[in-house]
Motif scaffolding. Structure first.
Motif, PDB file in Angstrom:
ATOM      1  N   GLU A 175     115.378 -27.850  49.885  1.00 18.57           N
ATOM      2  CA  GLU A 175     115.191 -26.391  49.845  1.00 18.57           C
ATOM      3  C   GLU A 175     116.353 -25.673  50.526  1.00 18.57           C
ATOM      4  O   GLU A 175     116.954 -24.753  49.970  1.00 18.57           O
ATOM      5  N   THR A 176     116.698 -26.103  51.720  1.00 21.60           N
ATOM      6  CA  THR A 176     117.806 -25.489  52.455  1.00 21.60           C
ATOM      7  C   THR A 176     119.138 -25.774  51.778  1.00 21.60           C
ATOM      8  O   THR A 176     119.977 -24.881  51.625  1.00 21.60           O
ATOM      9  N   HIS A 177     119.346 -27.020  51.370  1.00 25.68           N
ATOM     10  CA  HIS A 177     120.596 -27.413  50.728  1.00 25.68           C
ATOM     11  C   HIS A 177     120.875 -26.563  49.491  1.00 25.68           C
ATOM     12  O   HIS A 177     121.963 -26.002  49.341  1.00 25.68           O
ATOM     13  N   PHE A 178     119.887 -26.444  48.613  1.00 32.75           N
ATOM     14  CA  PHE A 178     120.106 -25.726  47.366  1.00 32.75           C
ATOM     15  C   PHE A 178     120.054 -24.205  47.539  1.00 32.75           C
ATOM     16  O   PHE A 178     120.653 -23.479  46.747  1.00 32.75           O
ATOM     17  N   SER A 179     119.380 -23.731  48.571  1.00 37.92           N
ATOM     18  CA  SER A 179     119.435 -22.296  48.879  1.00 37.92           C
ATOM     19  C   SER A 179     120.848 -21.918  49.295  1.00 37.92           C
ATOM     20  O   SER A 179     121.410 -20.921  48.831  1.00 37.92           O
ATOM     21  N   THR A 180     121.436 -22.723  50.167  1.00 36.34           N
ATOM     22  CA  THR A 180     122.807 -22.486  50.614  1.00 36.34           C
ATOM     23  C   THR A 180     123.780 -22.623  49.452  1.00 36.34           C
ATOM     24  O   THR A 180     124.668 -21.779  49.267  1.00 36.34           O
ATOM     25  N   LEU A 181     123.618 -23.664  48.650  1.00 33.96           N
ATOM     26  CA  LEU A 181     124.488 -23.866  47.495  1.00 33.96           C
ATOM     27  C   LEU A 181     124.377 -22.699  46.522  1.00 33.96           C
ATOM     28  O   LEU A 181     125.390 -22.217  45.996  1.00 33.96           O
ATOM     29  N   GLY A 182     123.187 -22.217  46.289  1.00 39.82           N
ATOM     30  CA  GLY A 182     122.988 -21.083  45.387  1.00 39.82           C
ATOM     31  C   GLY A 182     123.724 -19.844  45.848  1.00 39.82           C
ATOM     32  O   GLY A 182     124.326 -19.124  45.044  1.00 39.82           O
ATOM     33  N   GLU A 183     123.712 -19.591  47.156  1.00 38.68           N
ATOM     34  CA  GLU A 183     124.433 -18.439  47.691  1.00 38.68           C
ATOM     35  C   GLU A 183     125.943 -18.621  47.552  1.00 38.68           C
ATOM     36  O   GLU A 183     126.669 -17.675  47.237  1.00 38.68           O
ATOM     37  N   GLU A 184     126.423 -19.850  47.775  1.00 33.00           N
ATOM     38  CA  GLU A 184     127.848 -20.135  47.604  1.00 33.00           C
ATOM     39  C   GLU A 184     128.261 -19.954  46.140  1.00 33.00           C
ATOM     40  O   GLU A 184     129.326 -19.398  45.856  1.00 33.00           O
ATOM     41  N   ILE A 185     127.426 -20.413  45.237  1.00 39.31           N
ATOM     42  CA  ILE A 185     127.707 -20.260  43.809  1.00 39.31           C
ATOM     43  C   ILE A 185     127.762 -18.782  43.448  1.00 39.31           C
ATOM     44  O   ILE A 185     128.677 -18.337  42.748  1.00 39.31           O
ATOM     45  N   GLN A 186     126.810 -17.996  43.929  1.00 42.19           N
ATOM     46  CA  GLN A 186     126.782 -16.563  43.636  1.00 42.19           C
ATOM     47  C   GLN A 186     128.060 -15.889  44.119  1.00 42.19           C
ATOM     48  O   GLN A 186     128.663 -15.087  43.407  1.00 42.19           O
ATOM     49  N   GLN A 187     128.489 -16.229  45.322  1.00 45.96           N
ATOM     50  CA  GLN A 187     129.711 -15.641  45.880  1.00 45.96           C
ATOM     51  C   GLN A 187     130.922 -16.003  45.023  1.00 45.96           C
ATOM     52  O   GLN A 187     131.765 -15.148  44.718  1.00 45.96           O
ATOM     53  N   GLN A 188     131.010 -17.258  44.604  1.00 47.80           N
ATOM     54  CA  GLN A 188     132.130 -17.693  43.764  1.00 47.80           C
ATOM     55  C   GLN A 188     132.123 -16.980  42.411  1.00 47.80           C
ATOM     56  O   GLN A 188     133.170 -16.601  41.892  1.00 47.80           O
ATOM     57  N   ILE A 189     130.941 -16.790  41.847  1.00 45.42           N
ATOM     58  CA  ILE A 189     130.830 -16.085  40.562  1.00 45.42           C
ATOM     59  C   ILE A 189     131.301 -14.648  40.714  1.00 45.42           C
ATOM     60  O   ILE A 189     132.057 -14.141  39.879  1.00 45.42           O
TER      61      ILE A 189
ATOM     62  N   ALA B 116     133.300 -11.458  31.128  1.00 43.03           N
ATOM     63  CA  ALA B 116     133.966 -11.975  32.331  1.00 43.03           C
ATOM     64  C   ALA B 116     132.940 -12.601  33.279  1.00 43.03           C
ATOM     65  O   ALA B 116     133.179 -13.669  33.847  1.00 43.03           O
ATOM     66  N   LYS B 117     131.793 -11.968  33.428  1.00 42.83           N
ATOM     67  CA  LYS B 117     130.743 -12.501  34.301  1.00 42.83           C
ATOM     68  C   LYS B 117     130.202 -13.825  33.762  1.00 42.83           C
ATOM     69  O   LYS B 117     129.992 -14.781  34.513  1.00 42.83           O
ATOM     70  N   LEU B 118     129.974 -13.883  32.450  1.00 45.39           N
ATOM     71  CA  LEU B 118     129.469 -15.115  31.843  1.00 45.39           C
ATOM     72  C   LEU B 118     130.480 -16.248  31.957  1.00 45.39           C
ATOM     73  O   LEU B 118     130.127 -17.397  32.233  1.00 45.39           O
ATOM     74  N   ARG B 119     131.746 -15.929  31.725  1.00 46.80           N
ATOM     75  CA  ARG B 119     132.805 -16.939  31.826  1.00 46.80           C
ATOM     76  C   ARG B 119     132.904 -17.443  33.270  1.00 46.80           C
ATOM     77  O   ARG B 119     133.052 -18.642  33.508  1.00 46.80           O
ATOM     78  N   ALA B 120     132.831 -16.533  34.225  1.00 49.68           N
ATOM     79  CA  ALA B 120     132.889 -16.929  35.633  1.00 49.68           C
ATOM     80  C   ALA B 120     131.726 -17.858  35.974  1.00 49.68           C
ATOM     81  O   ALA B 120     131.917 -18.887  36.639  1.00 49.68           O
ATOM     82  N   ARG B 121     130.543 -17.507  35.508  1.00 48.83           N
ATOM     83  CA  ARG B 121     129.371 -18.347  35.773  1.00 48.83           C
ATOM     84  C   ARG B 121     129.566 -19.743  35.193  1.00 48.83           C
ATOM     85  O   ARG B 121     129.295 -20.751  35.847  1.00 48.83           O
ATOM     86  N   GLU B 122     130.054 -19.797  33.962  1.00 52.18           N
ATOM     87  CA  GLU B 122     130.296 -21.084  33.302  1.00 52.18           C
ATOM     88  C   GLU B 122     131.289 -21.924  34.108  1.00 52.18           C
ATOM     89  O   GLU B 122     131.078 -23.116  34.324  1.00 52.18           O
ATOM     90  N   MET B 123     132.373 -21.312  34.552  1.00 48.72           N
ATOM     91  CA  MET B 123     133.408 -22.035  35.286  1.00 48.72           C
ATOM     92  C   MET B 123     132.895 -22.516  36.649  1.00 48.72           C
ATOM     93  O   MET B 123     133.148 -23.659  37.050  1.00 48.72           O
ATOM     94  N   VAL B 124     132.165 -21.665  37.352  1.00 47.70           N
ATOM     95  CA  VAL B 124     131.653 -22.038  38.673  1.00 47.70           C
ATOM     96  C   VAL B 124     130.584 -23.119  38.541  1.00 47.70           C
ATOM     97  O   VAL B 124     130.571 -24.079  39.320  1.00 47.70           O
ATOM     98  N   TYR B 125     129.702 -23.010  37.571  1.00 46.01           N
ATOM     99  CA  TYR B 125     128.691 -24.054  37.361  1.00 46.01           C
ATOM    100  C   TYR B 125     129.372 -25.385  37.092  1.00 46.01           C
ATOM    101  O   TYR B 125     128.949 -26.419  37.621  1.00 46.01           O
ATOM    102  N   GLN B 126     130.399 -25.377  36.267  1.00 49.17           N
ATOM    103  CA  GLN B 126     131.098 -26.620  35.946  1.00 49.17           C
ATOM    104  C   GLN B 126     131.668 -27.252  37.212  1.00 49.17           C
ATOM    105  O   GLN B 126     131.537 -28.449  37.429  1.00 49.17           O
TER     106      GLN B 126
END
Length: 100
Positions: free
Chosen positions: A27-41, A67-77
């Motif tokens: 829960e903590t690991h993926f909560s933190t990761l989710g916030e990092e992903i959001q920031q990168q996007i 641009a937002k969709l492309r950023a999400r795709e790149m960060v998820y990858q």
């Protein structure tokens, strides 16, 4: 946990259960990761968004959304999919010629 953390957690559970089982506090690991992903996007989508030109407003909104969709795709990858184990490729099956 935001949508990105939830997606990362579900993806790892499904495609790399051995690594997922080693995470002490998912829960903590993926909560933190989710916030990092959001920031990168956010950061990447700002870089990918073109400067406003003479295009009609709705066209520019479309460019911003792309641009937002492309950023999400790149960060998820980079942050979710890159570390998953490779899945075996499906073998093509072609029938063998029959000897009569």
């Amino acid at each position: 946990m935001n949508e990105h953390g939830r997606h990362a957690m579900e993806t790892m559970q499904k495609h790399d259960p051995a690594t997922f089982a080693q995470i002490a506090d998912p829960e903590t690991h993926f909560s933190t990761l989710g916030e990092e992903i959001q920031q990168q996007i956010w950061e990447l989508s700002e870089q990918l968004t073109p400067v406003r030109g003479d295009e009609p407003p709705l066209e520019y909104v479309g460019l911003v959304n792309m641009a937002k969709l492309r950023a999400r795709e790149m960060v998820y990858q980079e942050m979710i999919y890159a570390d998953l184990p490779q899945e075996p490729e499906e073998m093509e099956t072609t029938p063998l010629p029959q000897n009569d």
